[in-house]
Design a protein around this motif. Sequence first.
Motif, PDB file in Angstrom:
ATOM      1  N   ASN A 152    -122.920 -13.076  11.499  1.00  0.00           N
ATOM      2  CA  ASN A 152    -123.537 -12.197  10.594  1.00  0.00           C
ATOM      3  C   ASN A 152    -124.563 -10.848  10.721  1.00  0.00           C
ATOM      4  O   ASN A 152    -124.268  -9.314  11.039  1.00  0.00           O
ATOM      5  CB  ASN A 152    -124.479 -13.123   9.946  1.00  0.00           C
ATOM      6  CG  ASN A 152    -123.024 -14.322   9.339  1.00  0.00           C
ATOM      7  OD1 ASN A 152    -122.971 -14.233   8.926  1.00  0.00           O
ATOM      8  ND2 ASN A 152    -124.097 -15.414   8.988  1.00  0.00           N
ATOM      9  N   ILE A 153    -125.869 -11.294  11.872  1.00  0.00           N
ATOM     10  CA  ILE A 153    -125.989  -9.914  12.274  1.00  0.00           C
ATOM     11  C   ILE A 153    -125.539  -9.316  13.598  1.00  0.00           C
ATOM     12  O   ILE A 153    -125.859  -7.965  13.424  1.00  0.00           O
ATOM     13  CB  ILE A 153    -127.281 -11.096  13.118  1.00  0.00           C
ATOM     14  CG1 ILE A 153    -127.973 -11.849  12.460  1.00  0.00           C
ATOM     15  CG2 ILE A 153    -127.974  -9.640  14.141  1.00  0.00           C
ATOM     16  CD1 ILE A 153    -129.089 -12.195  13.608  1.00  0.00           C
ATOM     17  N   ASP A 172    -116.438 -10.491  21.562  1.00  0.00           N
ATOM     18  CA  ASP A 172    -116.711 -12.008  20.815  1.00  0.00           C
ATOM     19  C   ASP A 172    -115.021 -12.550  20.743  1.00  0.00           C
ATOM     20  O   ASP A 172    -114.022 -11.695  19.283  1.00  0.00           O
ATOM     21  CB  ASP A 172    -116.988 -11.755  18.976  1.00  0.00           C
ATOM     22  CG  ASP A 172    -117.562 -12.598  18.008  1.00  0.00           C
ATOM     23  OD1 ASP A 172    -116.475 -13.825  18.746  1.00  0.00           O
ATOM     24  OD2 ASP A 172    -118.602 -12.373  17.593  1.00  0.00           O
TER      25      ASP A 172
HETATM   26  N1  NAD Z   1    -134.558 -13.180  17.403  1.00  0.00           N
HETATM   27  C1  NAD Z   1    -134.543 -13.584  16.843  1.00  0.00           C
HETATM   28  O1  NAD Z   1    -135.943 -14.062  15.245  1.00  0.00           O
HETATM   29  C2  NAD Z   1    -133.624 -13.964  15.122  1.00  0.00           C
HETATM   30  C3  NAD Z   1    -133.781 -14.281  14.036  1.00  0.00           C
HETATM   31  C4  NAD Z   1    -132.135 -15.123  13.606  1.00  0.00           C
HETATM   32  C5  NAD Z   1    -131.541 -15.296  14.429  1.00  0.00           C
HETATM   33  N2  NAD Z   1    -131.881 -15.318  15.691  1.00  0.00           N
HETATM   34  C6  NAD Z   1    -130.716 -15.819  16.475  1.00  0.00           C
HETATM   35  O2  NAD Z   1    -129.696 -14.373  16.852  1.00  0.00           O
HETATM   36  C7  NAD Z   1    -128.047 -15.385  17.103  1.00  0.00           C
HETATM   37  C8  NAD Z   1    -126.787 -14.415  16.137  1.00  0.00           C
HETATM   38  O3  NAD Z   1    -127.612 -15.646  14.199  1.00  0.00           O
HETATM   39  P1  NAD Z   1    -126.291 -14.917  13.266  1.00  0.00           P
HETATM   40  O4  NAD Z   1    -126.625 -15.299  12.278  1.00  0.00           O
HETATM   41  O5  NAD Z   1    -125.489 -13.559  13.816  1.00  0.00           O
HETATM   42  O6  NAD Z   1    -125.084 -15.970  14.422  1.00  0.00           O
HETATM   43  P2  NAD Z   1    -123.692 -15.961  13.469  1.00  0.00           P
HETATM   44  O7  NAD Z   1    -122.913 -17.862  13.535  1.00  0.00           O
HETATM   45  O8  NAD Z   1    -122.951 -15.307  12.872  1.00  0.00           O
HETATM   46  O9  NAD Z   1    -122.772 -15.325  15.128  1.00  0.00           O
HETATM   47  C9  NAD Z   1    -122.706 -15.835  16.459  1.00  0.00           C
HETATM   48  C10 NAD Z   1    -121.633 -14.535  16.745  1.00  0.00           C
HETATM   49  O10 NAD Z   1    -121.237 -15.558  18.201  1.00  0.00           O
HETATM   50  C11 NAD Z   1    -120.217 -15.275  18.881  1.00  0.00           C
HETATM   51  N3  NAD Z   1    -119.814 -16.505  20.068  1.00  0.00           N
HETATM   52  C12 NAD Z   1    -120.453 -17.602  20.210  1.00  0.00           C
HETATM   53  N4  NAD Z   1    -119.990 -17.821  21.173  1.00  0.00           N
HETATM   54  C13 NAD Z   1    -119.388 -16.370  21.869  1.00  0.00           C
HETATM   55  C14 NAD Z   1    -119.035 -16.129  23.340  1.00  0.00           C
HETATM   56  N5  NAD Z   1    -118.961 -17.361  24.185  1.00  0.00           N
HETATM   57  N6  NAD Z   1    -119.238 -15.112  23.161  1.00  0.00           N
HETATM   58  C15 NAD Z   1    -119.157 -14.144  22.964  1.00  0.00           C
HETATM   59  N7  NAD Z   1    -119.703 -14.755  21.318  1.00  0.00           N
HETATM   60  C16 NAD Z   1    -119.620 -15.184  20.806  1.00  0.00           C
HETATM   61  C17 NAD Z   1    -119.564 -16.549  17.115  1.00  0.00           C
HETATM   62  O11 NAD Z   1    -118.228 -15.752  17.029  1.00  0.00           O
HETATM   63  C18 NAD Z   1    -120.217 -15.656  16.195  1.00  0.00           C
HETATM   64  O12 NAD Z   1    -119.594 -14.177  15.731  1.00  0.00           O
HETATM   65  C19 NAD Z   1    -128.585 -15.864  17.149  1.00  0.00           C
HETATM   66  O13 NAD Z   1    -128.520 -17.205  18.206  1.00  0.00           O
HETATM   67  C20 NAD Z   1    -129.367 -16.467  16.229  1.00  0.00           C
HETATM   68  O14 NAD Z   1    -130.918 -17.945  16.485  1.00  0.00           O
HETATM   69  C21 NAD Z   1    -132.269 -14.386  15.995  1.00  0.00           C
END
Ligand code: NAD
Length: 527
Positions: A152-153, A172
């Motif tokens: 997502n992000i 990814d």
């Molecule tokens: N800083 C903050 O305040 C804040 C806010 C929101 C989210 N986050 C963090 O951001 C991160 C991403 O969030 P998101 O909503 O995009 O999650 P998401 O689940 O939509 O995306 C995560 C991506 O990581 C990929 N992934 C998993 N294992 C992997 C690996 N070994 N190598 C490479 N890619 C891999 C997945 O395929 C997925 O596409 C999460 O850890 C979340 O907790 C932090």
Amino acid sequence: MTKPKALISDKMDPNAARIFEERGCDVDVITGETPEELKARIGEYHGLAIRSSTKVTPEILDAATNLKVIGRAGIGVDNVDIPYASGKGVVVMNTPFGNSITTAEHAIAMIMALARQIPDANVRTKAGEWPKKDFMGVEVTGKTLGLIGAGNIGSIVASRALGLKMKVIAYDPFLTEDRAVELGIEKVDLDAVLSRADFVTLHTPLTDQTRNILSRERLENAKPGIRIVNCARGGLIDEAALADLLTSGHVAGAALDVFQTEPAKESPLFDAPNFICTPHLGASTTEAQVNVALQVAEQMADYLVNGGVTNALNMPSLSAEEAPKLKPYMALAEKLGSLVGQLAHGNLTKISIEREGAASELNGKPITGAVLAGFMRRYSDTVNMVNAPYLAKERGLDVSEVRHDRDGAYNTLIRVTVETSAGPRSVAGTLFGSGAPRLVEIFGIGIEAELDGHMLYVVNDDKPGFIGRIGTLMGENGINIGTFNLGRRDAGGEAVLLLSLDEKASDDVIAQAEKVEGVKMVTALEF
Ligand SMILES: NC(=O)c1ccc[n+]([C@@H]2O[C@H](COP(=O)([O-])OP(=O)(O)OC[C@H]3O[C@@H](n4cnc5c(N)ncnc54)[C@H](O)[C@@H]3O)[C@@H](O)[C@H]2O)c1
Ligand SMILES: O=C(O)CC[C@@H](O)C(=O)O
């Protein structure tokens, strides 16, 4: 009916409390408690709404005797012991999209801040230095951004970076080529990200595979002059190695919003050159906090009041529209699972759940969860739909789900079959027009019975006088029979009798029943 009660234990937008109340829950907002204080209080609540401060440990979950759902107003749930919560039958939900844009924007802000060293320039300008010659920046236009994680992000960061005229490449393992094309980015491996990117941003969860993904070795082999941004999770980068490589100049800049240990009060990075940081502010915008607070309260109240399940991490989703439709099916499924669990003996390693007619059109996961909950009750009193699939897996139970398109004798049918040492044993049930669950088949014999309360299952020879003898026995023992349901394989052959009783038959009554002429087997059942 008493109202479900929720606790908001972390700072959250006030809209969350309002939504809980509007949706029929009582709610307390008590933040900043110690783990001991939370442990002493948590037993009162059915729902716990958190952000990242509350740590939901096994100790808290053991004390949470009434807890049904934990809701994370945000994405990361590393502060919740999900396997333990699942074992306790507690649903864990998050709000996967509410703060994605905000966090992606923070990552972009970090890229720009690094490119132009804005934080240091700001401090020194305010100190009266006017240090114009010390701050030669770089343009981002035409530079390569390497994403690690394009969910997502990561995808939102990609779209913003493309708008800034950067080239975007991504590592990814779960990104498909089609999705990469749709996003306008290039899918590459991790080494390519690190050798080609001018800026790298991380957007993965912290898992065993991603922990330390930017290790010392990978950082040392990365393109000289690389700039790194982490707004995902601490623990993805070797912080000591990053500090060394910033000091040596191999890494030209790094921006972290998240740290291995939070709150990060000290770090080797704080003294490293070209390092900027924020205190886990990725999700901290008014818009995101309203979004996640509204969403978490809506989801939790929906579950507590209507049984709807959205964005659960340990249970299949079930919409508020589906929940009332599925409710009678789940009652039927649980009773069939329970029946087969009480009747089939030995080490059962395989269970199959078949749906026919109207049942085949429904969301099968909750039905399977309910069958397993009924079935696993033979092993655990505290089993429910949430923990049943985990318990089943733990016990090595092979679960299969089959959806039949064929039209059968019933409008709707669920059949549950277990594999025993004597071959497959199956029971089947339907719903009557009013939605009342009815057993219609037991081990190949047609029978119509309600499965409710105390029951007695008797296998006997189909001979005249048998029914009278069983009725007399119950009467002599002062046990009133509620319903009497009969079925037989063929005339004069094996027959079954399902009695519902107004009270539980004692072991003595069962022993007497076993001695009645024509009886082959007697089992007491409870629903
Ligand atoms: N800083 C903050 O305040 C804040 C806010 C929101 C989210 N986050 C963090 O951001 C991160 C991403 O969030 P998101 O909503 O995009 O999650 P998401 O689940 O939509 O995306 C995560 C991506 O990581 C990929 N992934 C998993 N294992 C992997 C690996 N070994 N190598 C490479 N890619 C891999 C997945 O395929 C997925 O596409 C999460 O850890 C979340 O907790 C932090
Ligand atoms: O609640 C927060 O401020 C941080 C949330 C963020 O880390 C998340 O994973 O959603």
